[in-house]
Enzyme design. Sequence first.
Site, PDB file in Angstrom:
ATOM      1  N   GLY A 126       1.190  -1.703   0.140  1.00  0.00           N
ATOM      2  CA  GLY A 126      -0.053  -0.263   0.580  1.00  0.00           C
ATOM      3  C   GLY A 126       0.959   1.349   0.274  1.00  0.00           C
ATOM      4  N   ALA A 127       2.149   0.915  -0.638  1.00  0.00           N
ATOM      5  CA  ALA A 127       3.108   1.979  -0.776  1.00  0.00           C
ATOM      6  C   ALA A 127       2.978   2.690   0.483  1.00  0.00           C
ATOM      7  CB  ALA A 127       2.170   3.393  -1.470  1.00  0.00           C
ATOM      8  N   HIS A 141      -0.216  -5.076 -11.180  1.00  0.00           N
ATOM      9  CA  HIS A 141       0.129  -5.089  -9.888  1.00  0.00           C
ATOM     10  C   HIS A 141      -0.754  -5.411  -8.717  1.00  0.00           C
ATOM     11  CE1 HIS A 141       3.263  -3.947  -7.242  1.00  0.00           C
ATOM     12  NE2 HIS A 141       2.287  -3.278  -6.274  1.00  0.00           N
ATOM     13  N   SER A 149       3.958  -5.950  -3.022  1.00  0.00           N
ATOM     14  CA  SER A 149       4.764  -4.243  -2.612  1.00  0.00           C
ATOM     15  C   SER A 149       5.571  -3.693  -1.790  1.00  0.00           C
ATOM     16  CB  SER A 149       3.242  -3.796  -3.380  1.00  0.00           C
ATOM     17  OG  SER A 149       3.470  -2.624  -3.630  1.00  0.00           O
ATOM     18  N   ALA A 150       4.822  -2.620  -0.822  1.00  0.00           N
ATOM     19  CA  ALA A 150       5.844  -1.669   0.129  1.00  0.00           C
ATOM     20  C   ALA A 150       5.665  -3.441   1.015  1.00  0.00           C
ATOM     21  CB  ALA A 150       4.731  -0.767   0.484  1.00  0.00           C
ATOM     22  N   ASP A 187       3.911  -5.316 -13.569  1.00  0.00           N
ATOM     23  CA  ASP A 187       3.871  -4.239 -12.509  1.00  0.00           C
ATOM     24  C   ASP A 187       3.974  -2.732 -12.694  1.00  0.00           C
ATOM     25  OD1 ASP A 187       3.165  -5.907 -10.002  1.00  0.00           O
ATOM     26  OD2 ASP A 187       5.533  -6.808 -10.144  1.00  0.00           O
TER      27      ASP A 187
END
Length: 554
Positions: A121-122, A448, A208-209, A336
């Site tokens: 979630g960045a 992604h 991701s994050a 992605d």
Amino acid sequence: MMMMLLVLLLSIWLNLSSLGVVPTEGGRVEGKNHRMGLFRSVDVFKGIPFADVPGKFEKPKLHPGWSGILKATKYRDRCLQVTLLQTKTQGSEDCLYLNIFVPQGRSLSTGLPVMVYLFGGAFLLGASNDVAILGDSLYDGKEMADRGGVIVVTVNYRVGTLGFLSSGDARLPGNYGLWDQHAAISWVRRNIEAFGGHPDNITIFGQSAGAASASFQSLSPYSRGLFRRVITQCGVALSPWSLQTRPMSLTKKIARKVGCRQSDEDKMLMCLKMSDPVGLTMAGKIDVLLILGKGVVMDLLELAPVVDGDFIPDEPSRLFHNAAQFDYMAGVNSMDGHIFAGVDVPSINNRTKDTTVEQVKGLLAGLTKEKGDAAVHSAYSLYSAHWGSVPEPAVVKKTVADIETDFLFLVPTQIALQLHANNSSTFSYLFNMKTRIPGFPRWVEAEHAEDLQYLFGKPFSTPLVYFPRHRDLSRYMIAYWTNFAKTGDPSRGDSKVPAPWPPFTKNHQPFMIINHQISKSSVSYDLRSEYVKFWTETYSRLPSVSREEEETGN
């Protein structure tokens, strides 16, 4: 006779093993047992605290415990964060909780491998129970636990301003979200035996994050002996978006937004520490509308871990000696970067509009601004080499997605794999199942985060919205991932796999292509090696432009 058999089956059904009340260091907890099949169930514990309510900009502290039995049957609040549309906040400061999914059969499970999941979630949003799909969280671990024979743990950690704001020094060191993850993994190691888990066989995995977080955890000296294996899906600590390199500049910007305008840095930081947490959280939001077609979305992803001289003592690329003790599996999705490329160059998803050469060069200029015009020229030459004299519009558009995928995800992951392969058991993959997202152009493959629905078994828990091929893929992924958690080798374990997956070494670089048709021919070699070589060698040797040139665009 038939009646006796039915009575026998019913008695087995009613007497399937279940943990009941479990003792932990904070007190006793009781979850809920969910039937999964004739002789199978999963014990689910939701909302177990692994640390106390964290102080603002402080490391997590041990939970003081509770008396009586904690009914662990409901997810707790996510950590305070902006909503997806960035218009308001949701969640709570009281958020350091985890969830445990334990598979059971006719006898009580013991000594099971443990898989601890870190959400993506960045570094800005997300939760251990994120995105409900037809009633169940995307990260619901029941199917994976049941089909893979592992304990699945999902954890919350602080995100956004409260999780990652930093002054770049000891005054406001940052990395609070990473410390939360560390506290959760440590709690699991200390307590999981009571749930039937093996404390010496813990795998951390994330997307991701969350993948970059798992990568940072493996590089930190604080993780020595804490877990055994790491899986990173679409992100590593070397990704250009995973490290904040100018933290004080961002902190001053956020300070201005919340009214802490003191010119003295110490007074400004003191003001920040006394500010309203909701206001601080909103000050860390991003405004995608400001950048549509005018820059690169990567520049908006500002809140992230920092080199703090403590949890992350040095640049990530210099910390891989710490990760030598861990088995490692890593990969990316073939598209992605598409979702980010669609923000940076909106025409790629527009059926009636072509993407121009100028737009491609503009994207490259935004990604490579620290190296200037020479980088744009050499990168453009490489990426347009296969176009021909009159390129098909779809080919140009796909190239834009490839550029962003390579730069943000694929190349950093390949570097991490190469650094890791010097020391321990290492495996590489490319997930390329065609997208299920409606409305995208025909050339779009795996978007992604599209891998997660299969890994967490959604084609089984919500079968009406999937086809048999999706269940095949889900079965394969759960088998490979949980085998790796058990043995350090995705091909070896209790779960049958469709084809052997060879290890990635320094001089021999195979990768598994993951989709619904896996066979021996799904193993390929040297993933996008020409592009990896460009970014790691040609691009990195180019001289950097000065900070003034970079900021003025000269």
